[in-house]
Design a protein around this motif. Structure first.
Motif, PDB file in Angstrom:
ATOM      1  N   ASN A  53      42.818  47.404  44.922  1.00 14.26           N
ATOM      2  CA  ASN A  53      44.089  46.898  45.455  1.00 14.26           C
ATOM      3  C   ASN A  53      45.181  47.955  45.424  1.00 14.26           C
ATOM      4  OD1 ASN A  53      42.860  44.471  45.818  1.00 14.26           O
ATOM      5  ND2 ASN A  53      43.813  43.472  44.094  1.00 14.26           N
ATOM      6  N   TRP A  79      39.585  46.934  33.668  1.00 11.56           N
ATOM      7  CA  TRP A  79      40.908  46.342  33.792  1.00 11.56           C
ATOM      8  C   TRP A  79      41.840  47.220  34.598  1.00 11.56           C
ATOM      9  CZ3 TRP A  79      42.784  44.181  28.431  1.00 11.56           C
ATOM     10  CH2 TRP A  79      41.959  43.112  28.063  1.00 11.56           C
ATOM     11  N   GLU A 131      38.016  41.715  44.627  1.00 10.05           N
ATOM     12  CA  GLU A 131      39.074  40.867  44.087  1.00 10.05           C
ATOM     13  C   GLU A 131      38.624  39.419  43.871  1.00 10.05           C
ATOM     14  OE1 GLU A 131      43.777  39.847  44.646  1.00 10.05           O
ATOM     15  OE2 GLU A 131      42.766  41.035  46.162  1.00 10.05           O
ATOM     16  N   ARG A 175      38.962  38.452  37.468  1.00 11.14           N
ATOM     17  CA  ARG A 175      39.747  37.394  36.823  1.00 11.14           C
ATOM     18  C   ARG A 175      41.147  37.935  36.568  1.00 11.14           C
ATOM     19  NH1 ARG A 175      40.727  37.467  31.240  1.00 11.14           N
ATOM     20  NH2 ARG A 175      39.775  39.225  30.209  1.00 11.14           N
ATOM     21  N   THR A 176      42.105  37.029  36.551  1.00 13.06           N
ATOM     22  CA  THR A 176      43.485  37.409  36.251  1.00 13.06           C
ATOM     23  C   THR A 176      43.639  37.561  34.747  1.00 13.06           C
ATOM     24  OG1 THR A 176      44.260  36.186  38.173  1.00 13.06           O
ATOM     25  CG2 THR A 176      45.904  36.737  36.504  1.00 13.06           C
ATOM     26  N   LEU A 177      44.176  38.697  34.340  1.00 14.57           N
ATOM     27  CA  LEU A 177      44.376  38.965  32.924  1.00 14.57           C
ATOM     28  C   LEU A 177      45.604  38.229  32.411  1.00 14.57           C
ATOM     29  CD1 LEU A 177      43.747  42.818  32.920  1.00 14.57           C
ATOM     30  CD2 LEU A 177      42.119  41.014  32.336  1.00 14.57           C
ATOM     31  N   GLU A 178      45.517  37.758  31.185  1.00 17.15           N
ATOM     32  CA  GLU A 178      46.657  37.123  30.540  1.00 17.15           C
ATOM     33  C   GLU A 178      47.689  38.197  30.182  1.00 17.15           C
ATOM     34  OE1 GLU A 178      46.932  33.868  30.195  1.00 17.15           O
ATOM     35  OE2 GLU A 178      44.950  33.559  31.067  1.00 17.15           O
ATOM     36  N   GLU A 199      47.746  45.472  38.332  1.00 16.73           N
ATOM     37  CA  GLU A 199      47.475  44.276  39.125  1.00 16.73           C
ATOM     38  C   GLU A 199      47.113  43.074  38.246  1.00 16.73           C
ATOM     39  OE1 GLU A 199      47.374  43.887  42.685  1.00 16.73           O
ATOM     40  OE2 GLU A 199      48.436  45.801  42.643  1.00 16.73           O
ATOM     41  N   ARG A 200      46.927  43.328  36.931  1.00 20.67           N
ATOM     42  CA  ARG A 200      46.509  42.292  35.972  1.00 20.67           C
ATOM     43  C   ARG A 200      45.183  41.649  36.392  1.00 20.67           C
ATOM     44  NH1 ARG A 200      50.652  38.084  35.367  1.00 20.67           N
ATOM     45  NH2 ARG A 200      49.034  37.126  34.131  1.00 20.67           N
ATOM     46  N   LEU A 201      44.198  42.511  36.719  1.00 14.57           N
ATOM     47  CA  LEU A 201      42.880  42.040  37.124  1.00 14.57           C
ATOM     48  C   LEU A 201      41.808  42.628  36.224  1.00 14.57           C
ATOM     49  CD1 LEU A 201      43.135  42.358  41.007  1.00 14.57           C
ATOM     50  CD2 LEU A 201      43.175  40.252  39.661  1.00 14.57           C
ATOM     51  N   ARG A 214      45.622  47.228  34.787  1.00 14.42           N
ATOM     52  CA  ARG A 214      46.790  46.642  34.133  1.00 14.42           C
ATOM     53  C   ARG A 214      47.930  46.400  35.119  1.00 14.42           C
ATOM     54  NH1 ARG A 214      45.790  46.714  28.642  1.00 14.42           N
ATOM     55  NH2 ARG A 214      44.151  48.139  28.004  1.00 14.42           N
ATOM     56  N   CYS A 256      41.259  51.003  41.156  1.00 14.15           N
ATOM     57  CA  CYS A 256      41.475  49.612  41.545  1.00 14.15           C
ATOM     58  C   CYS A 256      41.444  49.531  43.074  1.00 14.15           C
ATOM     59  CB  CYS A 256      42.810  49.117  41.000  1.00 14.15           C
ATOM     60  SG  CYS A 256      43.253  47.472  41.596  1.00 14.15           S
TER      61      CYS A 256
END
Length: 61
Positions: A15, A30, A49, A53-56, A34-36, A32, A13
């Motif tokens: 980030n 994914w 970034e 997309r932001t993960l649900e 950073e939920r991206l 997990r 990632c």
């Protein structure tokens, strides 16, 4: 073009530098933590970034 899963051993990632999981059906990587969800276009991961997309919450559990 298919994503080379061997890349998962060397990419992280951008980030948090954490592990990425490949989601074949969504063609995403994914993070997990950073939920991206980073897209994979033509077999190439787009680890930017602004393109993620932001993960649900349900997706990361």
């Amino acid at each position: 073009m298919v994503f080379d899963k061997k890349l998962l051993e060397i990419i992280a990632c951008p980030n948090c530098k954490g592990k990425l999981d490949y989601q074949l059906e969504l063609s995403e990587l994914w993070c997990r933590g950073e939920r991206l969800g980073f897209p994979v276009k033509d077999g190439i991961p787009v680890l930017l970034e602004p393109k993620a997309r932001t993960l649900e919450l349900e997706e990361v559990e």
